[in-house]
Design a protein around this motif. Structure first.
Motif, short mmCIF file in Angstrom:
data_model
loop_
_atom_site.label_atom_id
_atom_site.label_comp_id
_atom_site.label_asym_id
_atom_site.label_seq_id
_atom_site.Cartn_x
_atom_site.Cartn_y
_atom_site.Cartn_z
N LYS A 56 -4.76 -4.98 -15.37
CA LYS A 56 -5.39 -3.67 -15.54
C LYS A 56 -6.90 -3.87 -15.47
O LYS A 56 -7.45 -4.65 -16.24
CB LYS A 56 -5.02 -3.06 -16.90
N ILE A 57 -7.56 -3.21 -14.53
CA ILE A 57 -9.02 -3.34 -14.49
C ILE A 57 -9.67 -1.96 -14.54
O ILE A 57 -9.19 -1.02 -13.93
CB ILE A 57 -9.50 -4.14 -13.24
N ASN A 58 -10.76 -1.88 -15.30
CA ASN A 58 -11.46 -0.59 -15.37
C ASN A 58 -12.34 -0.40 -14.15
O ASN A 58 -12.52 -1.30 -13.34
CB ASN A 58 -12.26 -0.48 -16.68
N SER A 59 -12.90 0.81 -14.01
CA SER A 59 -13.60 1.13 -12.77
C SER A 59 -14.87 0.31 -12.59
O SER A 59 -15.26 -0.01 -11.47
CB SER A 59 -13.91 2.62 -12.70
N LEU A 118 -16.08 -6.20 -8.53
CA LEU A 118 -15.30 -7.09 -7.66
C LEU A 118 -15.40 -6.66 -6.20
O LEU A 118 -15.51 -7.48 -5.30
CB LEU A 118 -13.83 -7.09 -8.10
N GLU A 119 -15.39 -5.34 -5.99
CA GLU A 119 -15.48 -4.81 -4.63
C GLU A 119 -16.82 -5.22 -4.01
O GLU A 119 -16.88 -5.70 -2.88
CB GLU A 119 -15.37 -3.29 -4.66
N ILE A 135 -6.96 -2.96 -6.25
CA ILE A 135 -6.40 -4.28 -6.54
C ILE A 135 -5.73 -4.85 -5.30
O ILE A 135 -5.92 -6.02 -4.95
CB ILE A 135 -5.38 -4.20 -7.71
N ILE A 136 -4.98 -3.99 -4.59
CA ILE A 136 -4.28 -4.46 -3.39
C ILE A 136 -5.28 -5.01 -2.37
O ILE A 136 -5.07 -6.09 -1.81
CB ILE A 136 -3.45 -3.30 -2.77
N LEU A 183 0.82 -1.22 0.00
CA LEU A 183 0.00 0.00 0.00
C LEU A 183 0.86 1.28 0.00
O LEU A 183 0.40 2.35 -0.39
CB LEU A 183 -0.93 0.02 1.22
N CYS A 184 2.10 1.15 0.45
CA CYS A 184 3.00 2.31 0.45
C CYS A 184 3.48 2.65 -0.95
O CYS A 184 3.95 3.75 -1.21
CB CYS A 184 4.23 2.04 1.32
#
Ligand code: ZN
Ligand code: ZN
Lengths: 254, 204
Positions: A215-218, A224-225, A134-135, A126-127
């Motif tokens: 690479k994922i679009n919004s 997924l979220e 994605i993280i 995350l840093c």
């Protein structure tokens, strides 16, 4: 043999609760002891030697002494304070979300080394620059994996037939994918697009370096979220509190 | 057990013990001691205490401008024309105003948030006096907002969030300097505190 009166461990601070005038009860995640709660005395005074070494989102080396109820933190030395994380509202908030998930899913004093390693590498990750969504999704999938809630993504959880390369459905209660045929009967089904399925399958089995190359679009990202959130909510039987905060940051475009 | 026996014989005293027991830092033993003490004091003294308690609840309220506690609205600080109303110092809690006032270094006015953003505890901006701060800043003569939230994770998160909201209004946003505590030891400072102390170093 009796446990030693004093011991030392690496730890990530998950949570802290005020106790009395100047103390805190701290919840740590450790490599060999799992989740651990301990008292840090006088830690809220500005001159406390423990102070910043036992702040949330900090990787520390801590010394503890056995106490009657809870053990007592006697010394602490920061290994990594994750300054980069703490200086950015989004990174900080995602870090807190990761902490809350680990705290919510684990019980005290049950060792689970992979979870410690996952949490630590997630904070490091995350840093760095990169897609924070994605993280977090990768973190969620891996965490569920180590907890024994690995979602079944290879075959239908009802008829056990291999999934076709089409839009299928995800069932939180059954912990996996339902083919359209079987999903017809499930009232709680939610659509799982083919792209989502592909990404989830990859993340379930790859390392974080590979995961971050996707690479994922919004739209896919939101899908997924939503899916992971529903599944996690089902498993915990409640909402993850800091998810509401992440939603707010997103809504206010901060 | 002793308490239980008492409950059946003297209800008012049991109730008093129960009420004291609800106060912070007062355990059942101390609650009992306080209740017995009050039994022995003159009636006027007990009545004074009871009146002082109800006066606090009836006469003290929050200032409608800064949300400090006050017995008159607006509070004495907000009413004071000798103070600099172009500078607002934002604090987490009521108790934060006293030490800042004691320094005698700040002549502006305050805004009490009544809490701090704590995502993992479900404490969001809507629980705080943030809306009220923003409407206070709209079309005002305020030129600087000083964020005096605590130097910990929630305090920092709240400060960052407020900065995002206030900066677009064209108002200068500052943060209390974060560094080493006076009387502290460099050796024991954590790396976050130390890096910030370095970043915010000053000419001597
Ligand atoms: Zn099926
Ligand atoms: Zn006021």
């Amino acid at each position: 043999m009796r446990a030693p009166r004093a011991y030392q461990t690496e730890a990530i601070v998950l949570k802290r609760i005020k106790l009395g005038e100047a103390d805190r009860i701290l919840t740590f995640y450790t490599p060999d002891l799992g989740k651990l709660r301990a008292v840090a005395k006088g830690v809220r005074r500005p001159k406390s030697k423990l102070g910043g070494h036992v702040e949330l989102l900090t990787h520390s080396l801590i010394m503890l002494a056995r106490g009657r109820n809870l053990d007592i933190v006697t010394q602490s030395q920061t290994i990594n304070g994750f300054l980069v994380l703490k200086d950015d509202l989004w990174r900080l908030s995602r870090g807190l979300y990761a902490l809350e998930l680990v705290d919510s899913f684990t019980a005290e004093r049950i060792e689970n080394r992979p979870i410690f390693d996952l949490l630590l590498s997630t904070l490091h990750w995350l840093c760095q620059a990169g897609d924070g969504n994605i993280i977090l999704r990768y973190f969620e999938l891996q965490l569920l994996n180590y907890l024994g809630y690995r979602p079944q993504l290879q075959q239908c959880v009802s008829c056990n037939l291999p999934l076709q390369p089409i839009d299928n459905f995800f069932s939180s209660s059954r912990g996996g994918v339902l083919c359209p045929e079987c999903a017809g009967k499930d009232p709680a089904r939610c659509t799982l697009t083919l792209n989502s399925l592909k990404v989830l399958r990859l993340w379930q089995s790859c390392d974080c370096a590979t995961a971050s190359r996707v690479k994922i679009n919004s739209q896919l990202s939101s899908e997924l979220e939503q899916l992971m959130r529903e599944y996690i909510k089902y498993l915990l039987e409640r909402e993850v509190k800091s998810a509401a905060w992440l939603d707010r940051l997103k809504k206010e475009k901060l | 057990m002793a308490l239980r026996t008492f409950t059946s014989t003297a209800k008012p005293i049991a109730r008093l013990i129960e009420e004291f027991n609800k106060l912070p830092g007062i355990g059942p033993k101390s609650a009992q001691r306080l209740a017995y003490y009050l039994l022995r004091v003159p009636t006027e003294q007990a009545r004074d205490l009871a009146e002082a308690i109800s006066a606090v609840k009836e006469k003290i309220g929050l200032c409608s401008i800064c949300f400090n506690i006050t017995d008159s609205d607006p509070c004495s600080i907000c009413r004071d024309e000798g103070r600099d109303h172009t500078k607002i110092c934002v604090v987490e809690e009521l108790s934060d105003i006293i030490p800042l006032e004691r320094t005698g270094k700040f002549n502006g006015v305050y805004h009490v948030l009544h809490g701090v953003i704590a995502p993992t505890e479900g404490m969001g901006p809507e629980e705080l006096k943030i809306e009220q701060l923003l409407s206070r800043l709209q079309n005002s003569s305020v030129t600087e907002v000083i964020l005096a939230t605590n130097p910990n994770l929630e305090g920092e998160a709240t400060a960052m969030y407020l900065q995002h909201l206030i900066s677009p209004l064209g108002i200068r946003v500052t943060r209390l300097a974060r560094g080493l505590p006076f009387g502290g030891d460099l050796e024991y400072a954590d790396d976050v505190t130390l890096s910030r102390a370095l970043e915010e170093r000053q000419e001597v």
